[in-house]
Design an enzyme around this catalytic site. Structure first.
Site, mmCIF file in Angstrom:
data_model
loop_
_atom_site.group_PDB
_atom_site.id
_atom_site.type_symbol
_atom_site.label_atom_id
_atom_site.label_comp_id
_atom_site.label_asym_id
_atom_site.label_seq_id
_atom_site.Cartn_x
_atom_site.Cartn_y
_atom_site.Cartn_z
ATOM 1 N N LYS A 44 19.793 -10.028 -4.249
ATOM 2 C CA LYS A 44 18.938 -10.770 -3.329
ATOM 3 C C LYS A 44 19.279 -12.257 -3.262
ATOM 4 C CE LYS A 44 16.232 -7.471 -1.827
ATOM 5 N NZ LYS A 44 16.208 -7.105 -0.395
ATOM 6 N N THR A 137 5.468 -3.390 -10.739
ATOM 7 C CA THR A 137 6.778 -3.657 -11.324
ATOM 8 C C THR A 137 7.030 -5.153 -11.375
ATOM 9 O OG1 THR A 137 9.163 -3.374 -11.019
ATOM 10 C CG2 THR A 137 7.827 -3.358 -9.044
ATOM 11 N N LYS A 140 10.266 -7.075 -8.595
ATOM 12 C CA LYS A 140 10.161 -7.638 -7.250
ATOM 13 C C LYS A 140 8.685 -7.895 -6.956
ATOM 14 C CE LYS A 140 10.839 -4.823 -3.790
ATOM 15 N NZ LYS A 140 11.393 -3.806 -2.883
ATOM 16 N N VAL A 198 15.069 0.719 -12.303
ATOM 17 C CA VAL A 198 15.706 -0.593 -12.394
ATOM 18 C C VAL A 198 15.651 -1.087 -13.843
ATOM 19 C CG1 VAL A 198 15.902 -2.871 -11.346
ATOM 20 C CG2 VAL A 198 14.807 -1.031 -10.062
ATOM 21 N N CYS A 443 -21.396 18.486 -18.950
ATOM 22 C CA CYS A 443 -20.536 17.757 -19.884
ATOM 23 C C CYS A 443 -20.153 18.643 -21.065
ATOM 24 C CB CYS A 443 -21.236 16.500 -20.378
ATOM 25 S SG CYS A 443 -21.586 15.304 -19.066
#
Length: 534
Positions: A44, A137, A140, A198, A443
């Site tokens: 990038k 993440t 980015k 990544v 429950c």
């Protein structure tokens, strides 16, 4: 002719993530040796000259090992090095123009985040889509909504009937790869073709080992089939066997035997109203309860328990629930999720979605209102923890479809209880009217189901070894049936006792009868019907 790509482990590069002293090209080759099947070069911040140099050297390494190379965004770089493909974002060049500029055999991928984007990508003729972000993440800035595995499954519905491949991306690492793959399957069986990773690989000091761990998980997911000879598993539809009901009764009794043999430790994060009676019910069934809610304990507990119950009736300790579920998945322990009152507030709905996006449940148990809210169905309403109205018009179909969507066993409680693994639906008609008159009876059913699931888990680990003991939905289906039957059959015995005068005396009698219950009693008194869903 376009090459056929294996998308199983799709590596996206990121030089800024390399550990100190680690060479990028060395890391790339080690990753490929570990099992990476596709490489995307993402740069990038590099200028054109630097990007071109990196792409050329990366291609030489990929070619050496027969791994295709994809270029992120830059069609000019892809053309310059003769890359196998390009990957584009939603704001990049339109697919039609990219296709006109590139050789006919070039692979084109596209990032997608909504059903509309998926459908448009398929219409535009992309070869694959990158579906995400699955989780948050650090690689980015994520501006699109996080999907979670359940959201990815919804995206994949738009690819059904097409040849477009798919990989999930964002936040994927070795500890959640299986959950991502397993939870991202549509109810019709459409699954991901791979995962894009990544930081878990690029940021590792041993990228070969990091890649191998994820590659092995993907391979196992794609190849795994339930073992036909498993002690508690029947892999064919129940109705293909003329003695199905008898077989279910026998197997449910066998699951109860495993509880009594292994006396599993059952971790229960449950609501404050029922903590005491849930613990007593667990003991009565022959297991051992632990009601721990400190996040700091979850890693240690995950290694020793047989199963986990998450019940958020008085919802708090959400971080603990998230951590406990992660550890349960890591240690292959079953999770029973009881989303008590999930339709009552927006916070509960959001919390349930976060939990189910973070870990994979083995069984989800709820009443009609709770399961309707979980499925975003308007057919049944809820008021607090109670259902309102007549119930589902076709409860069997509803829970079968929900089981397929959630990739787990579903238990629908009510006057008649329904259980489905996504293929088979059974109706269980045991029970006493007093059950509806005591707080936390539902429950207690969740506790019983979790105890039976834990018994199966301990049996599987004992037979196959703690590291290799695997559970199937068939196992959990039988455990869920047995868990429901234990409470409802015990209630029938408790309700007719001479010392029971009403709901106040019924509850302690119910605990008594759970303690007296035996596997053969379960087999002899179970009222099971197989419900055929067209």
């Amino acid at each position: 002719m376009k090459p056929t790509l294996d998308y199983s482990l799709y590596l996206v590069t990121g030089r800024d993530l390399l550990p100190p002293g680690k060479d990028y090209f060395e890391s790339l080759e080690e990753s490929i040796l570990g099992g990476v099947t596709v490489v995307q070069i993402r740069e990038k911040s590099a200028d054109t000259g630097e990007f071109l140099t990196i792409a050329r050297q990366s291609k030489a390494i990929c070619q050496k090992h027969g791994v295709p190379i994809i270029i992120n965004d830059r069609i000019d770089i892809a053309l310059a090095i003769g890359a196998d493909g390009v990957h584009l974002g939603q704001t990049d060049m339109p697919i039609s123009i990219a296709r006109s500029l590139l050789p006919a055999d070039t692979i084109i991928g596209l990032s997608v985040n909504t059903p509309e984007q998926v459908r448009k990508a398929a219409e535009d003729g992309v070869d694959y889509v990158g579906v995400g972000p699955v989780w948050g993440t650090k690689t980015k800035n994520v501006t699109s909504p996080l999907l979670g595995p359940r959201g990815v499954a919804k995206m994949l519905e738009g690819l059904e009937g097409t040849d477009v491949k798919s990989v999930a991306i964002a936040g994927i690492k070795s500890t959640n790869t299986l959950h991502c793959l397993h939870g991202s399957v549509t109810k019709n069986g459409r699954a991901l073709d791979g995962v894009a990773v990544v930081s878990d690989i690029v940021g590792s000091t041993n990228p070969r080992a990091a890649a191998r761990k994820i590659a092995d998980t993907v391979k196992m997911f794609k190849a795994y089939e339930p073992p036909a000879a498993h002690k508690y598993t029947v892999t064919s539809p129940w109705w293909e066997n003329p003695h199905t009901v008898d077989m279910l009764k026998e197997l449910a009794g066998s699951v109860f035997e495993s509880v009594q043999i292994f006396s599993p430790l059952v971790h229960q994060i449950t609501n404050t109203v029922v903590t005491n009676q849930s613990a007593n019910a667990t003991i009565a069934l022959g297991a051992s309860p632990i009601m721990a809610t400190s996040t700091e304990e979850m890693e240690d507990l995950g290694k020793v328990i047989g199963g986990l119950l998450v019940n958020f009736g008085t919802i708090k300790d959400l971080d603990c629930m998230l951590a406990a579920g992660k550890q349960a998945n890591l240690n292959r322990n079953p999770i029973v999720f009881d989303p008590v009152g999930v339709g009552a507030t927006a916070y509960r709905r959001a919390a349930a979605d976060e939990l189910l996006s973070t870990w994979q449940a083995s069984v989800i148990k709820g009443n009609a209102g709770e399961l309707a809210a979980l499925a975003n169905s308007t057919e049944v309403k809820s008021r607090g923890v109670d259902s309102v109205g007549a119930g589902f018009s076709d409860p069997a179909r509803f829970i079968r479809d929900l089981a397929r969507a959630e990739r787990c066993v579903i238990v629908l409680t009510g006057k008649i209880d329904y259980v489905s693994d996504g293929h088979t639906v059974v109706a269980l008609s045991n029970g006493h009217p007093y059950l509806a008159g005591i707080t936390g009876s539902g429950c207690m059913v969740g506790t019983s189901v979790a105890t039976f699931c834990a018994g199966v888990s301990m049996s599987a680990k004992s037979n196959s070894g703690a590291e290799n003991g695997r559970l199937t939905r068939g196992d959990m289906f039988l455990a869920a049936i047995g868990g429901v039957l234990a409470v409802t059959i015990a209630s029938e015995f408790a309700g007719v006792r001479a010392d029971v005068k009403g709901t106040g005396t019924f509850l302690p009698a119910l605990i008594d009868e759970l303690g007296k219950l035996a596997p053969e009693t379960l087999r002899d008194h179970a009222k099971i019907e197989i419900v055929h869903v067209s």
